[in-house]
Design a protein around this motif. Structure first.
Motif, short mmCIF file in Angstrom:
data_model
loop_
_atom_site.label_atom_id
_atom_site.label_comp_id
_atom_site.label_asym_id
_atom_site.label_seq_id
_atom_site.Cartn_x
_atom_site.Cartn_y
_atom_site.Cartn_z
N TRP A 182 -0.53 -8.42 -5.40
CA TRP A 182 -1.89 -7.92 -5.60
C TRP A 182 -2.60 -8.66 -6.73
CZ3 TRP A 182 -3.99 -5.70 -1.74
CH2 TRP A 182 -3.26 -4.87 -0.89
N ARG A 234 1.38 3.45 -6.26
CA ARG A 234 1.45 4.82 -5.72
C ARG A 234 2.55 5.57 -6.42
NH1 ARG A 234 1.83 5.39 0.69
NH2 ARG A 234 2.40 7.51 0.13
N ALA A 270 -8.73 -8.69 1.42
CA ALA A 270 -7.77 -8.05 0.52
C ALA A 270 -8.01 -6.54 0.47
CB ALA A 270 -7.87 -8.66 -0.88
N LEU A 318 -6.79 -4.98 3.74
CA LEU A 318 -5.33 -4.85 3.75
C LEU A 318 -4.88 -3.65 2.92
CD1 LEU A 318 -2.46 -5.87 4.37
CD2 LEU A 318 -2.61 -7.28 2.31
N ASP A 319 -5.45 -3.52 1.72
CA ASP A 319 -5.10 -2.41 0.84
C ASP A 319 -5.35 -1.07 1.55
OD1 ASP A 319 -4.24 -1.24 -1.55
OD2 ASP A 319 -6.24 -1.30 -2.46
N LEU A 378 -2.91 -0.41 4.54
CA LEU A 378 -1.56 -0.06 4.06
C LEU A 378 -1.50 1.38 3.54
CD1 LEU A 378 -0.50 -3.35 2.22
CD2 LEU A 378 0.38 -2.47 4.40
N PRO A 393 -11.47 1.04 -2.51
CA PRO A 393 -10.33 0.82 -3.42
C PRO A 393 -10.58 1.48 -4.78
CG PRO A 393 -11.01 -1.25 -2.38
CD PRO A 393 -12.07 -0.24 -2.06
N ILE A 437 1.98 8.53 4.87
CA ILE A 437 1.97 7.07 4.94
C ILE A 437 3.09 6.54 4.05
CG2 ILE A 437 0.61 4.98 4.52
CD1 ILE A 437 -0.45 6.74 6.80
N ARG A 438 3.93 5.71 4.64
CA ARG A 438 5.06 5.13 3.94
C ARG A 438 4.56 4.12 2.89
NH1 ARG A 438 9.99 5.15 6.38
NH2 ARG A 438 9.12 5.46 8.46
N ALA A 439 5.15 4.14 1.71
CA ALA A 439 4.83 3.12 0.70
C ALA A 439 5.66 1.88 1.02
CB ALA A 439 5.16 3.64 -0.70
N PRO A 452 3.82 -4.86 0.33
CA PRO A 452 2.84 -5.57 1.16
C PRO A 452 3.34 -6.96 1.56
CG PRO A 452 2.08 -5.41 -1.12
CD PRO A 452 3.27 -4.52 -0.99
N ALA A 453 4.12 -7.59 0.70
CA ALA A 453 4.59 -8.95 0.99
C ALA A 453 5.56 -8.96 2.18
CB ALA A 453 5.27 -9.53 -0.25
N ARG A 463 0.98 -8.71 6.33
CA ARG A 463 0.85 -9.57 5.14
C ARG A 463 -0.01 -10.80 5.40
NH1 ARG A 463 5.62 -9.87 7.40
NH2 ARG A 463 6.34 -11.88 8.19
N VAL A 490 -4.11 -11.59 4.60
CA VAL A 490 -4.76 -12.19 3.41
C VAL A 490 -4.23 -13.60 3.16
CG1 VAL A 490 -5.34 -10.05 2.28
CG2 VAL A 490 -3.08 -11.04 1.91
#
Lengths: 245, 466
Positions: free
Chosen positions: A5, A20, B178, B181-182, B185, B404, B452-454, B457-458, B463, B466
């Motif tokens: 990020w 989170r 970006a 995507l945030d 997710l 965001p 929502i699962r954490a 992101p990579a 992924r 972005v």
């Protein structure tokens, strides 16, 4: 914040990639937001330091002593809910001692608007950069420092003083990222009832992230020149510039 | 005097229906500014007593804004469904309040409320709301069901959808991507992925439309995109073959205020036809997206009604929903705290207005969501958005706006965040739109408990966005 990020934040000022903890952001993100909001709130409510601004204007070459005008809004709470009161002076505008040369070409009004901080930080700097760019023959009215004021307050002063053109430097609504952004509004033949479409605006003056004083001054000076040639401000001036460009 | 009432020995009189509506409205700064507000608490409640005893049919006989000069009034009266109104025809405004509350808690509530919606005018619903407490606005709204579809289905019971709003101050494609995507997710974007562009130039808008459409197609996301520009720009872009899903426009409750937005009813119809002709919907054919907000008519100096009197901003706002419902919209939301403290001064006024707007929209049959938001010069903060968001989840709002970190860096105001949506779905036991929920499951984002699962992101399936 993760490297993933961190890299993406180079592309946007948005608050992306917050952690989170359960469903909530982390404590640092929580406090960073609170800090930005606090700065914006304080900027809205901080009163303009009038004596300090008047003293600073006295150090700007070419300006007569400043005149202070209060709007009809008696306090901040009223100012925020009654835009009509912020648009007119509380008392009759004092008479201008007529100069030997005739009516002023340019009236400059420095108004607190929604951020006194913006005026305190940037207004004198913009004027210092602007005045040398104007034709030497420009007749300047004494600068006006206006409190609890909106842009249209200058229309009353401009009419009373028979100014050809009014320039208002006013604090813009603070955002979370910037609490000290200054806006500049130009109005040809100022008089009460001028439509907003008949003004030109240069916004986001707040170095180092927004427009710097010298750049803003050059833009304002070219608008002053265009307005003088055209005998108008507003949409016509904007379109004329576009045609030239 | 036709409109008068005594409160503890003092008599209060009102000159007209417009005057009664204005003075019966809960206190807010915009009505004080317009000159329609009650001068005292006693005068306000006297007006509410008068309003409670008014027959509903009064609103069909006495337009609040003149029929001759206002096309919104003509729309409301010319399309009024007398058959749907018949079961309510004998009621007063106070009686309508009681009927709504009783119906909302009886079996078959949603169907009963849907059946009368075409018989209700916005003025009737606004009038009833002025006699209702916040919990009553919530109870009735929660009993309504307004379901719409395009690629996802919005408004189903037990669901809360979100607009993913990835705004960027310079429309930078990498920055927008970006933020998309945030949001994805964190489970947002099932109502729409909708950008307010910094530039209204058709070329810039087209670039954003293609960016969003590419993302949607690449990941096969069952949602719709929108770039919120003027309807005329969108019509031209649709004709040029750009990927237009939804047609957006800001609307208001008077002809003059709509003219201030540069639109009229004919133009809105053209916008709808343009999007329908593209045939891009999959589960439904609703193609319009409207935003509204109390105070827009006053700020356009187009708030005067019958007799030249100022009409209160909440009644005018409800009239905007009559405009919306004429075009079978997919989404409608009030941007409730955006316009500033001269219209809604503080958290209390914003919260009240948000609940009123949501109630009026839903009772009129509009797929209502809310942009729960505030500006820095309003007396409000994140605690107020938390409160209104929580109340709206209880009221069954169709969708909310998400940005965001609650910070819209393009429009310069604070809305609700992606994280706030996670919170709202958890405490309200709400799920995303069904098609989008299935997609979240396919890409590994749906947790076993429905949350929502954490994910890292990579390593996520998204992924390469972005």
């Amino acid at each position: 914040m993760s490297d993933f990020w961190q890299a993406l934040r180079a592309h946007t000022p948005a608050r992306i990639g917050q952690e989170r903890h359960g469903e909530a952001p982390g404590t640092r993100d929580r406090l960073a937001f609170a800090t930005a909001h606090a700065a914006a709130r304080d900027a809205v409510h901080q009163p303009l330091d009038v004596p300090a601004l008047v003293a600073e204007l006295a150090t700007v070459d070419g300006l007569a002593p400043a005149c202070v005008v209060a709007s009809a809004a008696p306090d901040r709470a009223t100012y925020l809910t009654r835009p009509d009161l912020g648009r007119r002076p509380r008392d009759p505008v004092p008479a201008l001692t007529p100069g030997a040369e005739g009516d002023p070409d340019l009236l400059v009004v420095l108004a607190d608007g929604l951020s006194a901080l913006a005026v305190e930080r940037h207004a004198a700097g913009v004027l210092r950069a602007l005045l040398p760019l104007l034709p030497a023959s420009t007749r300047l009215a004494p600068p006006v420092v206006a409190t609890q004021a909106r842009v249209a307050l200058a229309d009353h002063v401009g009419l009373a003083w028979r100014a050809r053109l009014a320039l208002v430097l006013i604090g813009e609504r603070p955002g979370l990222t910037t609490a000290d952004s200054l806006g500049a509004y130009l109005t040809w033949a100022p008089r009460p009832g001028v439509a907003d479409a008949a003004r030109n605006c240069v916004s986001n003056i707040h170095p180092p992230h927004g427009l710097d004083h010298a750049t803003a001054a050059r833009t304002i000076a070219s608008l002053v020149q265009g307005a003088t040639l055209l005998g108008a401000t507003g949409v016509a001036l904007k379109e004329g510039r576009a045609a030239l460009g | 005097m036709r409109y008068s009432h005594q409160v503890r020995g003092r008599s209060y009189s009102f000159t007209s229906l417009v005057d009664v509506l204005g003075k019966a409205s809960p206190h807010r700064s915009g009505d004080v500014l317009a000159g329609s507000a009650a001068g005292s608490a006693a005068e306000r409640v006297a007006a509410q007593w008068v309003l409670a005893d008014l027959p509903l049919a009064t609103f069909l006989d006495e337009p609040v804004v003149p029929y001759e000069t206002d096309d919104v009034t003509r729309l409301i009266l010319d399309t009024h469904d007398a058959a749907a109104f018949a079961p309510l025809r004998h009621l007063t405004v106070g009686g309508l309040r009681e009927w709504l509350l009783a119906t909302a808690t009886a079996p078959g509530a949603a169907a009963a409320l849907t059946a009368v919606a075409p018989g209700l005018t916005p003025e009737m619903v606004a009038a009833a709301s002025k006699l209702m407490r916040n919990q009553e606005l919530i109870t009735v709204a929660a009993a309504t069901e307004v379901v719409t579809g395009f690629r996802s289905t919005v408004g189903l019971s037990g669901r809360l959808a979100t607009r993913l709003q990835p705004n960027h101050p310079a429309d930078d494609p990498a920055g927008v991507a970006a933020a998309v995507l945030d949001g994805l997710l964190l489970g947002c974007g099932d109502a729409v992925i909708g950008i307010n562009p910094a530039s209204d130039s058709p070329a810039a808008v087209a670039r954003l439309l293609r960016l969003l459409d590419d993302v949607r197609q690449r990941y096969e996301i069952p949602t719709q995109s929108c770039v919120l520009t003027h309807v005329t720009t969108t019509i031209d872009l649709a004709a040029a073959g750009e990927p237009v899903d939804l047609v957006f426009q800001s609307i208001a409750g008077t002809q003059g205020a709509n003219a201030g937005f540069g639109v009229d009813l004919t133009l809105l119809a053209e916008g709808r036809e343009a999007a329908l002709s593209l045939g891009r919907g999959e589960v439904g054919e609703q193609v319009m997206y409207f935003e509204t907000g109390q105070g827009s008519a006053l700020s356009a100096d187009a708030h005067l009604g019958t007799g030249g009197l100022p009409v209160d901003q909440q009644t005018l706002e409800a009239r905007a929903y009559a405009v919306a419902r004429a075009f079978d919209p997919f989404l409608v939301n009030t941007v409730v705290g955006f316009i500033g403290p001269e219209y809604l001064y503080d958290g209390k006024q914003i919260i009240r207005a948000g609940l009123e707007d949501h109630f009026c929209g839903k009772v009129l049959g509009v797929p209502m969501g809310v942009d729960v938001c505030y500006t820095n010069h309003a007396e409000a903060d994140s605690d107020d958005t938390d409160t209104l968001l929580t109340l709206l989840v209880a009221a069954g709002t169709s969708f909310v706006i998400t940005v965001p970190g609650a910070d819209d860096v393009m429009l310069g105001y604070q809305s609700t965040s992606y994280h706030d949506a996670l919170y709202a779905r958890r405490v309200g036991r709400k799920r995303p739109a069904p098609e989008f929920e299935a997609w979240l499951d396919r890409v590994g984002l749906l947790a076993e408990d429905g949350g929502i699962r954490a994910v890292d992101p990579a390593r996520s399936a998204l992924r390469e966005l972005v």
